[in-house]
Design a protein around this motif. Structure first.
Motif, mmCIF file in Angstrom:
data_model
loop_
_atom_site.group_PDB
_atom_site.id
_atom_site.type_symbol
_atom_site.label_atom_id
_atom_site.label_comp_id
_atom_site.label_asym_id
_atom_site.label_seq_id
_atom_site.Cartn_x
_atom_site.Cartn_y
_atom_site.Cartn_z
ATOM 1 N N GLU A 37 60.670 51.385 44.167
ATOM 2 C CA GLU A 37 61.354 50.093 44.038
ATOM 3 C C GLU A 37 61.060 49.148 45.194
ATOM 4 N N GLU A 38 60.668 49.691 46.340
ATOM 5 C CA GLU A 38 60.607 48.828 47.518
ATOM 6 C C GLU A 38 59.219 48.717 48.122
ATOM 7 N N ILE A 39 58.783 47.469 48.301
ATOM 8 C CA ILE A 39 57.544 47.211 49.042
ATOM 9 C C ILE A 39 57.914 46.400 50.282
ATOM 10 N N HIS A 40 57.424 46.835 51.429
ATOM 11 C CA HIS A 40 57.747 46.181 52.700
ATOM 12 C C HIS A 40 56.528 45.442 53.251
ATOM 13 N N LEU A 41 56.808 44.279 53.828
ATOM 14 C CA LEU A 41 55.753 43.531 54.513
ATOM 15 C C LEU A 41 56.261 43.204 55.902
ATOM 16 N N GLU A 42 55.449 43.500 56.922
ATOM 17 C CA GLU A 42 55.823 43.003 58.249
ATOM 18 C C GLU A 42 54.607 42.318 58.855
ATOM 19 N N ILE A 88 61.658 28.452 57.061
ATOM 20 C CA ILE A 88 60.295 28.896 56.731
ATOM 21 C C ILE A 88 60.310 30.358 56.273
ATOM 22 N N LEU A 89 61.125 31.179 56.954
ATOM 23 C CA LEU A 89 61.233 32.596 56.586
ATOM 24 C C LEU A 89 61.705 32.741 55.140
ATOM 25 N N ARG A 90 62.723 31.935 54.772
ATOM 26 C CA ARG A 90 63.220 32.025 53.400
ATOM 27 C C ARG A 90 62.118 31.673 52.397
ATOM 28 N N GLU A 91 61.336 30.656 52.726
ATOM 29 C CA GLU A 91 60.228 30.255 51.844
ATOM 30 C C GLU A 91 59.222 31.401 51.686
ATOM 31 N N ILE A 92 58.912 32.040 52.816
ATOM 32 C CA ILE A 92 57.947 33.158 52.772
ATOM 33 C C ILE A 92 58.501 34.289 51.908
ATOM 34 N N GLU A 93 59.781 34.625 52.126
ATOM 35 C CA GLU A 93 60.402 35.716 51.358
ATOM 36 C C GLU A 93 60.358 35.430 49.868
ATOM 37 N N GLU A 94 60.734 34.218 49.510
ATOM 38 C CA GLU A 94 60.749 33.871 48.087
ATOM 39 C C GLU A 94 59.344 33.916 47.509
ATOM 40 N N PHE A 95 58.394 33.420 48.271
ATOM 41 C CA PHE A 95 57.008 33.383 47.812
ATOM 42 C C PHE A 95 56.452 34.801 47.564
ATOM 43 N N VAL A 96 56.599 35.687 48.561
ATOM 44 C CA VAL A 96 56.003 37.021 48.382
ATOM 45 C C VAL A 96 56.752 37.839 47.331
ATOM 46 N N LYS A 123 58.227 36.537 44.564
ATOM 47 C CA LYS A 123 57.839 36.000 43.254
ATOM 48 C C LYS A 123 56.413 36.402 42.887
ATOM 49 N N GLN A 124 55.509 36.270 43.861
ATOM 50 C CA GLN A 124 54.098 36.508 43.566
ATOM 51 C C GLN A 124 53.730 37.996 43.550
ATOM 52 N N TYR A 125 54.287 38.769 44.481
ATOM 53 C CA TYR A 125 53.781 40.140 44.680
ATOM 54 C C TYR A 125 54.871 41.212 44.649
ATOM 55 N N HIS A 126 56.115 40.828 44.284
ATOM 56 C CA HIS A 126 57.235 41.782 44.212
ATOM 57 C C HIS A 126 57.482 42.507 45.531
ATOM 58 N N ILE A 127 57.180 41.827 46.645
ATOM 59 C CA ILE A 127 57.496 42.410 47.959
ATOM 60 C C ILE A 127 58.944 42.040 48.244
ATOM 61 N N ASN A 128 59.812 43.050 48.379
ATOM 62 C CA ASN A 128 61.231 42.708 48.493
ATOM 63 C C ASN A 128 61.852 42.951 49.871
ATOM 64 N N HIS A 129 61.044 43.379 50.840
ATOM 65 C CA HIS A 129 61.555 43.494 52.217
ATOM 66 C C HIS A 129 60.545 42.847 53.142
ATOM 67 N N VAL A 130 60.993 41.803 53.862
ATOM 68 C CA VAL A 130 60.069 41.071 54.718
ATOM 69 C C VAL A 130 60.595 41.072 56.146
ATOM 70 N N ASN A 131 59.727 41.392 57.074
ATOM 71 C CA ASN A 131 60.120 41.396 58.478
ATOM 72 C C ASN A 131 59.077 40.605 59.258
ATOM 73 N N ILE A 132 59.469 39.445 59.794
ATOM 74 C CA ILE A 132 58.517 38.565 60.464
ATOM 75 C C ILE A 132 58.869 38.441 61.945
ATOM 76 N N GLN A 133 57.868 38.581 62.794
ATOM 77 C CA GLN A 133 58.071 38.355 64.228
ATOM 78 C C GLN A 133 57.490 36.978 64.564
ATOM 79 N N PRO A 134 58.346 35.988 64.881
ATOM 80 C CA PRO A 134 57.816 34.655 65.195
ATOM 81 C C PRO A 134 57.277 34.589 66.626
#
Length: 305
Positions: free
Chosen positions: A248-253, A270-278, A280-291
């Motif tokens: 069920e879970e795909i993670h992107l960091e 911007i983070l919210r935009e990235i989360e929604e984008f990935v 919708k497009q790739y079913h990645i449902n956990h996003v962890n971004i280091q700015p």
């Protein structure tokens, strides 16, 4: 963005999965016991190989059942992911045992080919019918869940191969009864075994990919990086990891370098935009971004530590 979409309505479904597995376990214990006795009494290797196969089924169903229960346990400080990998591990174990059982059967069948033995065919016929009925029921119980879940698929595959094996044994029993062709018994054993290896291999490959944290086939990293790079204010995306926790879970960091020293609230947008984008497009449902801003580190997309 809610990270837990789709997690809550599945409890009832999970209990049903567990119940169906439990019924299948009981049915299989019944078949195994009767086939072992029948195989010894009748001297049929195909029946005994079917029984061995059924026994490996009982074990694999029990592994799947435990994994299904564990997967529902809550995460804790010691196990921050909970037991979400349990089902993948179960699929891996089951696929491995399928292949091992198959190799043992091939060795036995080749020995038996060289000196076929006479076999009590009536018993073979009745027991293979029992196998067909009980496995058929189990297959129907697990069919629906097997499509979406690797663990249930491994259990379902074990049962399906069993049912086919029982059909093969039945045909063999009939040939032995009416035509006294005893080598059929070994031929069937070989066929069952080769089929097992063929089925087990795919499952072993898929579960290994997940356990090794390989990037899922559905996720083109270069493409995603290019698309995120195009976002406003983003200078570059680097140090990317994508992995699958379970089905069920795909993670992107990733680390993201910004063009300007933006505020945290701007980053959140911007983070919210990235989360929604990935998602919708790739079913990645956990996003962890280091700015980052003008941070001195390696800017490669894939960083080898």
């Amino acid at each position: 963005m809610d990270h837990h979409h789709g997690h809550n309505h599945s409890h009832h479904h999970n209990d049903l999965k567990g119940r169906n597995l439990f019924i299948s376990i009981l049915l299989n214990i019944l078949i195994t016991a009767s086939q072992v006795v029948g195989g010894i009494v009748s001297g049929s290797l195909a029946l005994l190989s079917d029984a061995l196969h059924n026994f490996s089924d009982v074990l694999s169903l029990i592994v799947s059942y435990i994994a299904n229960k564990l997967a529902k346990k809550k995460a804790s400080a010691h196990r921050t992911f909970g037991y979400k990998r349990a089902e993948i591990l179960a699929a891996f174990i089951n696929a491995s045992t399928l292949i091992i059982v198959a190799i043992l059967l091939i060795i036995e069948a080749i020995k038996r080919f060289q000196n076929p033995e006479e076999i009590e065919s009536n018993l073979v016929i009745w027991l293979s019918l029992l196998g067909i009925v009980a496995n058929g029921l189990s297959v129907l119980l697990l069919k629906k869940d097997s499509e979406a879940n690797m663990n249930m698929r491994s259990a379902y595959l074990h049962l399906l191969t069993d049912m086919m094996a029982s059909v093969a044994v039945l045909i063999g029993g009939l040939l032995m009864k009416f035509y006294q062709i005893y080598w059929v018994d070994s031929a069937l054993t070989l066929t069952i075994a080769i089929y097992l290896i063929w089925m087990g291999y795919d499952l072993l490959k898929d579960s290994t990919k997940v356990l090794m944290l390989f990037t899922p086939d559905s996720v083109p990293i270069k493409q995603i990086v290019k698309e995120i790079n195009a976002f406003e204010k983003i200078k570059n995306v680097h140090h990317v990891h994508v992995w699958q926790l379970n089905e069920e879970e795909i993670h992107l960091e990733a680390h993201i370098d910004f063009n300007e020293d933006i505020t945290l609230s701007q980053f959140d947008v911007i983070l919210r935009e990235i989360e929604e984008f990935v998602f919708k497009q790739y079913h990645i449902n956990h996003v962890n971004i280091q700015p980052e801003f003008r941070k001195d580190d390696v800017k490669d997309v894939i960083v080898q530590d």
